[in-house]
Scaffold this motif. Structure first.
Motif, PDB file in Angstrom:
ATOM      1  N   LYS A  37      80.041  11.617  88.023  1.00 42.57           N
ATOM      2  CA  LYS A  37      79.700  12.194  89.323  1.00 42.57           C
ATOM      3  C   LYS A  37      79.174  11.122  90.264  1.00 42.57           C
ATOM      4  O   LYS A  37      79.538  11.083  91.432  1.00 42.57           O
ATOM      5  CB  LYS A  37      78.654  13.299  89.163  1.00 42.57           C
ATOM      6  CG  LYS A  37      79.216  14.605  88.716  1.00 42.57           C
ATOM      7  CD  LYS A  37      78.145  15.668  88.746  1.00 42.57           C
ATOM      8  CE  LYS A  37      78.720  17.022  88.404  1.00 42.57           C
ATOM      9  NZ  LYS A  37      77.708  18.069  88.452  1.00 42.57           N
ATOM     10  N   TYR A  41      81.181   9.916  93.851  1.00 39.10           N
ATOM     11  CA  TYR A  41      80.598  10.116  95.169  1.00 39.10           C
ATOM     12  C   TYR A  41      79.844   8.893  95.681  1.00 39.10           C
ATOM     13  O   TYR A  41      79.022   9.021  96.578  1.00 39.10           O
ATOM     14  CB  TYR A  41      79.680  11.337  95.157  1.00 39.10           C
ATOM     15  CG  TYR A  41      80.433  12.612  94.905  1.00 39.10           C
ATOM     16  CD1 TYR A  41      81.417  13.032  95.783  1.00 39.10           C
ATOM     17  CD2 TYR A  41      80.191  13.372  93.782  1.00 39.10           C
ATOM     18  CE1 TYR A  41      82.126  14.193  95.557  1.00 39.10           C
ATOM     19  CE2 TYR A  41      80.893  14.543  93.559  1.00 39.10           C
ATOM     20  CZ  TYR A  41      81.856  14.946  94.446  1.00 39.10           C
ATOM     21  OH  TYR A  41      82.559  16.091  94.227  1.00 39.10           O
ATOM     22  N   ASN A  46      77.587  13.118 102.107  1.00 43.84           N
ATOM     23  CA  ASN A  46      77.502  14.554 101.845  1.00 43.84           C
ATOM     24  C   ASN A  46      78.560  14.948 100.814  1.00 43.84           C
ATOM     25  O   ASN A  46      79.650  15.379 101.177  1.00 43.84           O
ATOM     26  CB  ASN A  46      77.696  15.329 103.152  1.00 43.84           C
ATOM     27  CG  ASN A  46      77.348  16.783 103.002  1.00 43.84           C
ATOM     28  OD1 ASN A  46      77.066  17.256 101.910  1.00 43.84           O
ATOM     29  ND2 ASN A  46      77.383  17.513 104.104  1.00 43.84           N
ATOM     30  N   GLU A  48      78.794  17.518  98.893  1.00 42.86           N
ATOM     31  CA  GLU A  48      79.161  18.932  98.902  1.00 42.86           C
ATOM     32  C   GLU A  48      80.290  19.186  99.895  1.00 42.86           C
ATOM     33  O   GLU A  48      81.212  19.957  99.626  1.00 42.86           O
ATOM     34  CB  GLU A  48      77.949  19.817  99.245  1.00 42.86           C
ATOM     35  CG  GLU A  48      76.892  19.858  98.162  1.00 42.86           C
ATOM     36  CD  GLU A  48      75.920  18.688  98.263  1.00 42.86           C
ATOM     37  OE1 GLU A  48      75.837  18.045  99.330  1.00 42.86           O
ATOM     38  OE2 GLU A  48      75.247  18.407  97.263  1.00 42.86           O
ATOM     39  N   GLU A  51      83.529  18.010  98.457  1.00 45.29           N
ATOM     40  CA  GLU A  51      84.002  18.946  97.430  1.00 45.29           C
ATOM     41  C   GLU A  51      84.626  20.187  98.076  1.00 45.29           C
ATOM     42  O   GLU A  51      85.677  20.662  97.637  1.00 45.29           O
ATOM     43  CB  GLU A  51      82.839  19.353  96.520  1.00 45.29           C
ATOM     44  CG  GLU A  51      83.244  20.107  95.294  1.00 45.29           C
ATOM     45  CD  GLU A  51      84.087  19.286  94.343  1.00 45.29           C
ATOM     46  OE1 GLU A  51      84.907  19.902  93.622  1.00 45.29           O
ATOM     47  OE2 GLU A  51      83.948  18.060  94.299  1.00 45.29           O
ATOM     48  N   ARG A  52      84.005  20.707  99.132  1.00 47.83           N
ATOM     49  CA  ARG A  52      84.568  21.866  99.834  1.00 47.83           C
ATOM     50  C   ARG A  52      85.932  21.537 100.431  1.00 47.83           C
ATOM     51  O   ARG A  52      86.871  22.334 100.348  1.00 47.83           O
ATOM     52  CB  ARG A  52      83.623  22.329 100.940  1.00 47.83           C
ATOM     53  CG  ARG A  52      82.443  23.138 100.445  1.00 47.83           C
ATOM     54  CD  ARG A  52      81.729  23.808 101.598  1.00 47.83           C
ATOM     55  NE  ARG A  52      81.326  22.860 102.629  1.00 47.83           N
ATOM     56  CZ  ARG A  52      80.119  22.349 102.773  1.00 47.83           C
ATOM     57  NH1 ARG A  52      79.168  22.705 101.945  1.00 47.83           N
ATOM     58  NH2 ARG A  52      79.847  21.498 103.731  1.00 47.83           N
TER      59      ARG A  52
END
Length: 80
Positions: A37, A41, A46, A48, A51-52
């Motif tokens: 992880k 990243y 950001n 998140e 990922e979205r």
């Protein structure tokens, strides 16, 4: 010879107890996942949002694949 015995008296306290193999395997798996992880990243402010976006892109691609298979592909050759 009697001088060596006091040195060995505290040796039992210095022994490190290793966890059973299953616990050790689980700890190693968790550490590997955490490293992956962090590597994925690295440099992203950001994660998140990234990922979205990725999930949304996958959904769009999946929907395109579904519509192209059921719709016949969109373009047809016409002879004639």
């Amino acid at each position: 010879m009697g001088m060596c015995l006091p040195c060995l008296g505290g040796a039992a306290d210095d022994v490190v107890v290793t966890p059973d193999p299953e616990t050790r395997r689980q700890q190693l798996a968790e550490a590997a996942e955490k490293r992956q992880k962090e590597t994925a990243y690295r440099g992203v402010k950001n994660p998140e949002a990234v990922e979205r976006k990725r999930k949304k892109q996958e959904e769009v691609e999946k929907q395109e694949m579904t519509t192209s298979v059921s719709g016949g592909g969109g373009l047809r050759w016409q002879v004639g």
